[in-house]
Write an enzyme that holds these catalytic residues in place. Sequence first.
Site, PDB file in Angstrom:
ATOM      1  N   ARG A  85      -9.573 -29.309 -61.986  1.00  0.00           N
ATOM      2  CA  ARG A  85      -9.867 -28.349 -60.908  1.00  0.00           C
ATOM      3  C   ARG A  85     -10.073 -26.953 -61.482  1.00  0.00           C
ATOM      4  O   ARG A  85     -10.948 -26.208 -61.049  1.00  0.00           O
ATOM      5  CB  ARG A  85      -8.711 -28.302 -59.896  1.00  0.00           C
TER       6      ARG A  85
ATOM      7  N   ARG B 168     -17.173 -21.145 -52.892  1.00  0.00           N
ATOM      8  CA  ARG B 168     -16.776 -21.564 -54.234  1.00  0.00           C
ATOM      9  C   ARG B 168     -17.979 -21.768 -55.143  1.00  0.00           C
ATOM     10  O   ARG B 168     -17.798 -22.090 -56.310  1.00  0.00           O
ATOM     11  CB  ARG B 168     -16.011 -22.883 -54.139  1.00  0.00           C
TER      12      ARG B 168
ATOM     13  N   ARG C 199       1.294 -31.768 -53.458  1.00  0.00           N
ATOM     14  CA  ARG C 199      -0.089 -32.169 -53.206  1.00  0.00           C
ATOM     15  C   ARG C 199      -0.541 -33.172 -54.257  1.00  0.00           C
ATOM     16  O   ARG C 199      -0.219 -33.032 -55.434  1.00  0.00           O
ATOM     17  CB  ARG C 199      -0.995 -30.935 -53.295  1.00  0.00           C
TER      18      ARG C 199
ATOM     19  N   LYS D  18      -3.409 -17.832 -53.451  1.00  0.00           N
ATOM     20  CA  LYS D  18      -4.229 -17.548 -52.255  1.00  0.00           C
ATOM     21  C   LYS D  18      -3.473 -17.912 -50.976  1.00  0.00           C
ATOM     22  O   LYS D  18      -3.484 -17.159 -50.018  1.00  0.00           O
ATOM     23  CB  LYS D  18      -5.530 -18.369 -52.265  1.00  0.00           C
TER      24      LYS D  18
ATOM     25  N   ARG E   3       4.685 -26.593 -57.630  1.00  0.00           N
ATOM     26  CA  ARG E   3       4.431 -26.113 -56.253  1.00  0.00           C
ATOM     27  C   ARG E   3       4.793 -27.197 -55.248  1.00  0.00           C
ATOM     28  O   ARG E   3       4.517 -28.374 -55.459  1.00  0.00           O
ATOM     29  CB  ARG E   3       2.952 -25.771 -56.179  1.00  0.00           C
TER      30      ARG E   3
HETATM   31  P1  AMP Z   1      -7.726 -25.964 -52.384  1.00  0.00           P
HETATM   32  O1  AMP Z   1      -6.732 -26.367 -51.355  1.00  0.00           O
HETATM   33  O2  AMP Z   1      -8.449 -24.676 -52.050  1.00  0.00           O
HETATM   34  O3  AMP Z   1      -7.140 -25.934 -53.782  1.00  0.00           O
HETATM   35  O4  AMP Z   1      -8.858 -27.101 -52.397  1.00  0.00           O
HETATM   36  C1  AMP Z   1      -8.542 -28.438 -52.700  1.00  0.00           C
HETATM   37  C2  AMP Z   1      -9.801 -29.210 -53.033  1.00  0.00           C
HETATM   38  O5  AMP Z   1     -10.673 -29.242 -51.895  1.00  0.00           O
HETATM   39  C3  AMP Z   1     -10.652 -28.624 -54.141  1.00  0.00           C
HETATM   40  O6  AMP Z   1     -10.184 -29.001 -55.435  1.00  0.00           O
HETATM   41  C4  AMP Z   1     -12.034 -29.234 -53.821  1.00  0.00           C
HETATM   42  O7  AMP Z   1     -12.073 -30.603 -54.186  1.00  0.00           O
HETATM   43  C5  AMP Z   1     -12.039 -29.177 -52.297  1.00  0.00           C
HETATM   44  N1  AMP Z   1     -12.610 -27.890 -51.801  1.00  0.00           N
HETATM   45  C6  AMP Z   1     -11.940 -26.917 -51.126  1.00  0.00           C
HETATM   46  N2  AMP Z   1     -12.746 -25.884 -50.829  1.00  0.00           N
HETATM   47  C7  AMP Z   1     -13.970 -26.204 -51.334  1.00  0.00           C
HETATM   48  C8  AMP Z   1     -15.225 -25.536 -51.380  1.00  0.00           C
HETATM   49  N3  AMP Z   1     -15.400 -24.302 -50.848  1.00  0.00           N
HETATM   50  N4  AMP Z   1     -16.253 -26.168 -51.998  1.00  0.00           N
HETATM   51  C9  AMP Z   1     -16.122 -27.406 -52.532  1.00  0.00           C
HETATM   52  N5  AMP Z   1     -14.963 -28.088 -52.538  1.00  0.00           N
HETATM   53  C10 AMP Z   1     -13.887 -27.497 -51.950  1.00  0.00           C
END
Ligand code: AMP
Length: 217
Positions: A174, A89, A163, A14, A128
């Site tokens: 996740r 999400r 990360r 993404k 990554r």
């Molecule tokens: P990402 O960078 O999109 O992989 O998001 C990292 C983490 O942020 C996720 O594993 C969740 O813990 C939290 N997170 C990000 N976006 C959301 C969302 N829309 N709803 C709930 N938690 C989120």
Amino acid sequence: MKNVILLAPPAAGKGTLSELLVEKYGYKHISTGDLLRNEINNKTEIGKQAESLMKEGKFVSDDVIVSLISKTISDNECDKGYILDGFPRTIVQAEKYDKLLNDLNKDIGIVIYLDIDKETAMKRACSRLNCPKCGRIYNKYSEDTKPRLEGICDDCNVKLTQRADDSEETFGKRFDEYMNKTMPLYDHYKKRNLLFKINAREQKNDILNKVIKLLEQ
Ligand code: AMP
């Protein structure tokens, strides 16, 4: 430009696709993960609540996420089009987002689903790397996304970092959280004829070309 929702498991690409679309069309890129990491770095109340959940690979509450999105998409910078990377999400988030769009008189645009299996996503996540300065995402095992110099950002010349939630253990959680809570959105948007599925294992430029066709048709 049509607004875009990128719906995809973690490490499907993404962030990389968003970077390419921002470069081509000048979209505003809205990553809820980045917004939360920003809150954590700034040591805000939201950041404090989110940090432990994110470390465990769990979702942050729908209300917190929707309030962050509401603030961000109300900004004028979003008027010419934006990409949602990591939102919605959950079904609750999608419903609240529909209401928000209605209130702001904005169009939902299209939903792109990047399809990837757990094993491939896990390999990608564990290799990554991110630039702490510009946020660019690299992968040391992929010919088209590896840095020119090992471990160094091509643009900023600073050391790349991993990360905290890209470890094997957290990543597995996740991915499972995604399958349970986010996958229902696939049918939700498919039924509304808004969703287009793309194989996330293709080269990044092939994926980009398919998305360009969808955006320009
Ligand atoms: P990402 O960078 O999109 O992989 O998001 C990292 C983490 O942020 C996720 O594993 C969740 O813990 C939290 N997170 C990000 N976006 C959301 C969302 N829309 N709803 C709930 N938690 C989120």
